[in-house]
Write a protein that holds these residues in place. Sequence first.
Motif, short mmCIF file in Angstrom:
data_model
loop_
_atom_site.label_atom_id
_atom_site.label_comp_id
_atom_site.label_asym_id
_atom_site.label_seq_id
_atom_site.Cartn_x
_atom_site.Cartn_y
_atom_site.Cartn_z
N GLN A 8 3.64 -1.78 -22.30
CA GLN A 8 3.82 -3.12 -22.84
C GLN A 8 3.62 -4.17 -21.75
O GLN A 8 3.01 -5.22 -22.00
CB GLN A 8 5.20 -3.27 -23.49
N LYS A 9 4.08 -3.89 -20.54
CA LYS A 9 3.89 -4.83 -19.42
C LYS A 9 2.40 -4.98 -19.10
O LYS A 9 1.93 -6.09 -18.87
CB LYS A 9 4.68 -4.36 -18.20
N LEU A 10 1.65 -3.88 -19.10
CA LEU A 10 0.21 -3.94 -18.86
C LEU A 10 -0.47 -4.80 -19.93
O LEU A 10 -1.35 -5.61 -19.62
CB LEU A 10 -0.39 -2.54 -18.82
N ILE A 11 -0.06 -4.62 -21.17
CA ILE A 11 -0.62 -5.41 -22.28
C ILE A 11 -0.26 -6.88 -22.11
O ILE A 11 -1.12 -7.76 -22.23
CB ILE A 11 -0.11 -4.87 -23.64
N ASP A 12 1.00 -7.15 -21.79
CA ASP A 12 1.49 -8.53 -21.66
C ASP A 12 0.88 -9.27 -20.47
O ASP A 12 0.66 -10.47 -20.53
CB ASP A 12 3.02 -8.55 -21.54
N ASN A 14 -2.10 -8.81 -18.95
CA ASN A 14 -3.56 -8.86 -18.84
C ASN A 14 -4.19 -9.47 -20.09
O ASN A 14 -3.83 -9.11 -21.20
CB ASN A 14 -4.12 -7.46 -18.61
N ALA A 15 -5.13 -10.38 -19.87
CA ALA A 15 -5.81 -11.02 -21.01
C ALA A 15 -6.52 -9.98 -21.86
O ALA A 15 -6.48 -10.03 -23.08
CB ALA A 15 -6.80 -12.06 -20.50
N VAL A 16 -7.19 -9.03 -21.19
CA VAL A 16 -7.84 -7.93 -21.89
C VAL A 16 -7.41 -6.64 -21.20
O VAL A 16 -7.61 -6.47 -20.00
CB VAL A 16 -9.38 -8.05 -21.86
N MET A 17 -6.81 -5.74 -21.97
CA MET A 17 -6.32 -4.47 -21.43
C MET A 17 -6.97 -3.34 -22.20
O MET A 17 -6.89 -3.29 -23.43
CB MET A 17 -4.79 -4.41 -21.56
N PHE A 72 -6.63 -4.11 -26.19
CA PHE A 72 -5.80 -5.28 -26.50
C PHE A 72 -6.47 -6.50 -25.91
O PHE A 72 -6.85 -6.50 -24.74
CB PHE A 72 -4.40 -5.13 -25.91
N ILE A 73 -6.62 -7.55 -26.72
CA ILE A 73 -7.16 -8.83 -26.23
C ILE A 73 -6.14 -9.91 -26.57
O ILE A 73 -5.76 -10.06 -27.73
CB ILE A 73 -8.53 -9.15 -26.87
N GLY A 74 -5.72 -10.65 -25.56
CA GLY A 74 -4.70 -11.67 -25.78
C GLY A 74 -3.43 -11.08 -26.36
O GLY A 74 -2.82 -11.66 -27.24
N GLY A 100 -8.52 -16.23 -22.36
CA GLY A 100 -8.76 -16.64 -20.98
C GLY A 100 -9.52 -15.60 -20.18
O GLY A 100 -9.43 -15.56 -18.95
N ALA A 101 -10.28 -14.75 -20.87
CA ALA A 101 -11.01 -13.66 -20.20
C ALA A 101 -12.47 -13.98 -19.93
O ALA A 101 -13.19 -13.17 -19.40
CB ALA A 101 -10.90 -12.39 -21.04
#
Length: 102
Positions: A8-12, A14-17, A72-74, A100-101
Amino acid sequence: MAAKEKAQKLIDDNAVMVFSKSYCPYCRATKSLLTEMNATFDVYELDQQDDGSAIQKALEEISNQRTVPNIFIGQKHIGGNSDLQALKKTALPGLLEKAGAL
């Protein structure tokens, strides 16, 4: 719980994960498309991390998707490669810009 928090932290953060496996052709296609679009994105190669299988299980809880790539995007779950490719000509540029990517 640690794996779910980390995912969840990686998703939160990064703009695109993109959660990926280095040998997966669908993952390569996803990374290629994002690179072609000059998008800024982060990749977590599940097969190259000690906690990769735990993260993959956590992603299934978060997104209801076990397969890779898991994109995941945004902070919004997009799906896999076929989902991303389907958005390529329509919504993808806007999603990337809004996150913002670009």
